[in-house]
Enzyme design. Structure first.
Site, PDB file in Angstrom:
ATOM      1  N   PHE A  24       0.855  -1.184   0.000  1.00 54.15           N
ATOM      2  CA  PHE A  24       0.000   0.000   0.000  1.00 54.15           C
ATOM      3  C   PHE A  24       0.898   1.242   0.000  1.00 54.15           C
ATOM      4  O   PHE A  24       1.983   1.221   0.592  1.00 54.15           O
ATOM      5  CB  PHE A  24      -0.910  -0.022   1.238  1.00 54.15           C
ATOM      6  CG  PHE A  24      -1.972   1.031   1.246  1.00 54.15           C
ATOM      7  CD1 PHE A  24      -3.085   0.909   0.427  1.00 54.15           C
ATOM      8  CD2 PHE A  24      -1.870   2.148   2.068  1.00 54.15           C
ATOM      9  CE1 PHE A  24      -4.078   1.879   0.420  1.00 54.15           C
ATOM     10  CE2 PHE A  24      -2.848   3.125   2.066  1.00 54.15           C
ATOM     11  CZ  PHE A  24      -3.967   2.994   1.237  1.00 54.15           C
TER      12      PHE A  24
ATOM     13  N   THR B 223       1.390   3.917   1.550  1.00 50.11           N
ATOM     14  CA  THR B 223       1.963   4.504   2.768  1.00 50.11           C
ATOM     15  C   THR B 223       3.004   3.616   3.442  1.00 50.11           C
ATOM     16  O   THR B 223       3.662   4.051   4.398  1.00 50.11           O
ATOM     17  CB  THR B 223       0.853   4.792   3.791  1.00 50.11           C
ATOM     18  OG1 THR B 223       0.171   3.569   4.106  1.00 50.11           O
ATOM     19  CG2 THR B 223      -0.135   5.806   3.257  1.00 50.11           C
ATOM     20  N   LYS B 224       3.174   2.381   2.978  1.00 52.51           N
ATOM     21  CA  LYS B 224       4.120   1.476   3.621  1.00 52.51           C
ATOM     22  C   LYS B 224       5.565   1.897   3.328  1.00 52.51           C
ATOM     23  O   LYS B 224       5.845   2.658   2.414  1.00 52.51           O
ATOM     24  CB  LYS B 224       3.873   0.036   3.149  1.00 52.51           C
ATOM     25  CG  LYS B 224       2.504  -0.511   3.543  1.00 52.51           C
ATOM     26  CD  LYS B 224       2.342  -0.562   5.048  1.00 52.51           C
ATOM     27  CE  LYS B 224       1.114  -1.344   5.495  1.00 52.51           C
ATOM     28  NZ  LYS B 224      -0.175  -0.699   5.173  1.00 52.51           N
ATOM     29  N   ASN B 225       6.501   1.346   4.113  1.00 52.53           N
ATOM     30  CA  ASN B 225       7.921   1.681   3.910  1.00 52.53           C
ATOM     31  C   ASN B 225       8.365   1.361   2.491  1.00 52.53           C
ATOM     32  O   ASN B 225       9.193   2.070   1.918  1.00 52.53           O
ATOM     33  CB  ASN B 225       8.792   0.939   4.913  1.00 52.53           C
ATOM     34  CG  ASN B 225       8.626   1.452   6.333  1.00 52.53           C
ATOM     35  OD1 ASN B 225       7.551   1.914   6.709  1.00 52.53           O
ATOM     36  ND2 ASN B 225       9.683   1.380   7.128  1.00 52.53           N
ATOM     37  N   LEU B 226       7.851   0.268   1.931  1.00 50.02           N
ATOM     38  CA  LEU B 226       8.003  -0.020   0.510  1.00 50.02           C
ATOM     39  C   LEU B 226       6.601   0.013  -0.082  1.00 50.02           C
ATOM     40  O   LEU B 226       5.886  -0.980  -0.057  1.00 50.02           O
ATOM     41  CB  LEU B 226       8.665  -1.381   0.274  1.00 50.02           C
ATOM     42  CG  LEU B 226       8.834  -1.777  -1.203  1.00 50.02           C
ATOM     43  CD1 LEU B 226       9.751  -0.802  -1.932  1.00 50.02           C
ATOM     44  CD2 LEU B 226       9.371  -3.208  -1.335  1.00 50.02           C
TER      45      LEU B 226
END
Length: 367
Positions: free
Chosen positions: A184, A186-189
């Site tokens: 998603f 907003t995730k770190n990746l």
């Protein structure tokens, strides 16, 4: 004064814009848009990062959990132990499989599963445990794995917020029978839309998940299972491959800004994140606790600083789970944290000036 977002995806895009656009054009020109070479390459690269043999790209992080539970044979009448302090999808997929989520209270410091309570939640119907590596910090996996091994249970790591973190020397994703990632945005990746992946060292599990993601077919038009339409897009995979090269650098930057927050907030009357020994916390979110959480959030927003409550309602008290019989007070640590927790802005592209401004605004609230 410019507002400070909780996360600045535009700044991240600008930093690698040309690479992303080249990758996107390459896919558009290739004529391959579903389960092509970019997906295969990303699967190999994420598996390598995770210390596993297999990576299986799927449509989103929720499906990564759902398809894995299906492949594990979790179904009606089964129970799955998990955390009440996480995004709803973790429990939702258990229910979608016809099983029952069994919630265990959390550790007051790490917010991960309180492993001392696992045994008391065990029944003859327990089939799996889903530890959530919340906010980017691995759960107490030695204890989870020992408990699961003793009782012949599956372990599915919910690593949606923790890609690139480590438990001792072991990468998150390699600790249980399988792990799920979310891409998603907003995730770190994060991708530029939805995406997810399962990683595992279990050949049989991987083979079954690969069949499940394409309507239960292998080869095409020959169906051995009732499956899903859950494939990672080729375009997302290409963009994620660009970003994956920067993940370690970005996670280090998150740790740097978290450390600065820790230092500057030392004497402020709130609870800062706790980084457990022998873990690599990658700070998907920098979550603090404040006695007047809602008042602090309002104060931050009035001063142009974004914030969010993670999570305002614990899963065991959600309306949809009233039938499970949980009542307020059953999981007191989780309930207390849900009343007090909020996230401060944290993203790799921050700078010292922004961190200091956030801290000054927090301190002003207590003045």
């Amino acid at each position: 004064m410019n507002p400070i977002p909780l996360l600045d995806l535009k700044a991240q895009y600008e930093s690698i814009k040309e690479e992303l656009e080249r990758a996107a054009i390459g896919v558009l020109e290739s004529g391959r848009y579903v389960l092509g070479p970019e997906v295969s390459a990303l699967e190999r690269e994420v598996a390598t990062l995770s210390g596993t043999k297999h990576g299986i790209g799927v449509a989103n992080g929720t499906d990564a959990l759902l398809l894995t539970l299906d492949a594990m044979g979790i179904g009606a009448g089964d129970e799955v132990i998990t955390s009440p302090f996480t995004f709803f999808a973790t429990a939702e997929v258990i229910s979608q499989r016809g099983a029952t989520p069994v919630f265990v209270d959390i550790d007051p410091h790490t917010y991960n599963l309180d492993v001392t309570q696992l045994e008391q939640k065990l029944t003859e119907r327990t089939k799996a445990v889903i530890p959530v590596h919340i906010f980017g910090q691995p759960a107490d996996m030695d204890e989870v794995i020992a408990f699961a091994g003793k009782h012949d249970l599956w372990v599915l790591e919910d690593a949606a917020q923790a890609i690139g973190s480590r438990y001792g020397s072991a990468p998150v994703g390699s600790l249980g029978h399988a792990a799920s990632y979310s891409f998603f945005p907003t995730k770190n990746l994060g991708g530029y839309g939805d995406g997810g992946m399962i990683v595992t060292n279990d050949d049989e599990l991987a083979a079954k998940i690969r069949i499940l993601r394409v309507h239960g077919s292998n080869p095409k038009y020959y169906h051995s299972l009732i499956g899903y339409n859950s494939r990672l897009d080729e375009l997302q995979a290409a963009l994620l491959r660009v970003k994956l090269k920067y993940l370690s650098q970005w996670n280090q930057a998150r740790r740097k800004w978290a450390s600065l927050y820790d230092h500057l907030l030392t004497d402020v009357p709130l609870v800062r994140p706790h980084a457990a020994v022998n873990r690599t916390h990658i700070y998907h979110l920098y979550v603090i606790q404040a006695e007047d959480r809602d008042g602090m959030m309002a104060h931050l927003r009035e001063n142009g600083i974004a914030t969010g409550a993670y999570y305002p309602v614990p899963l065991h008290l959600q309306d949809v789970y009233q039938g499970l019989g949980y009542r307020e007070g059953d999981l007191p640590v989780t309930e207390a944290v849900c009343r007090r927790s909020l996230a401060l802005p944290l993203y790799p592209e921050m700078d010292e000036e922004k961190v200091k401004r956030v801290v000054a605004t927090v301190k002003d609230f207590f003045a």
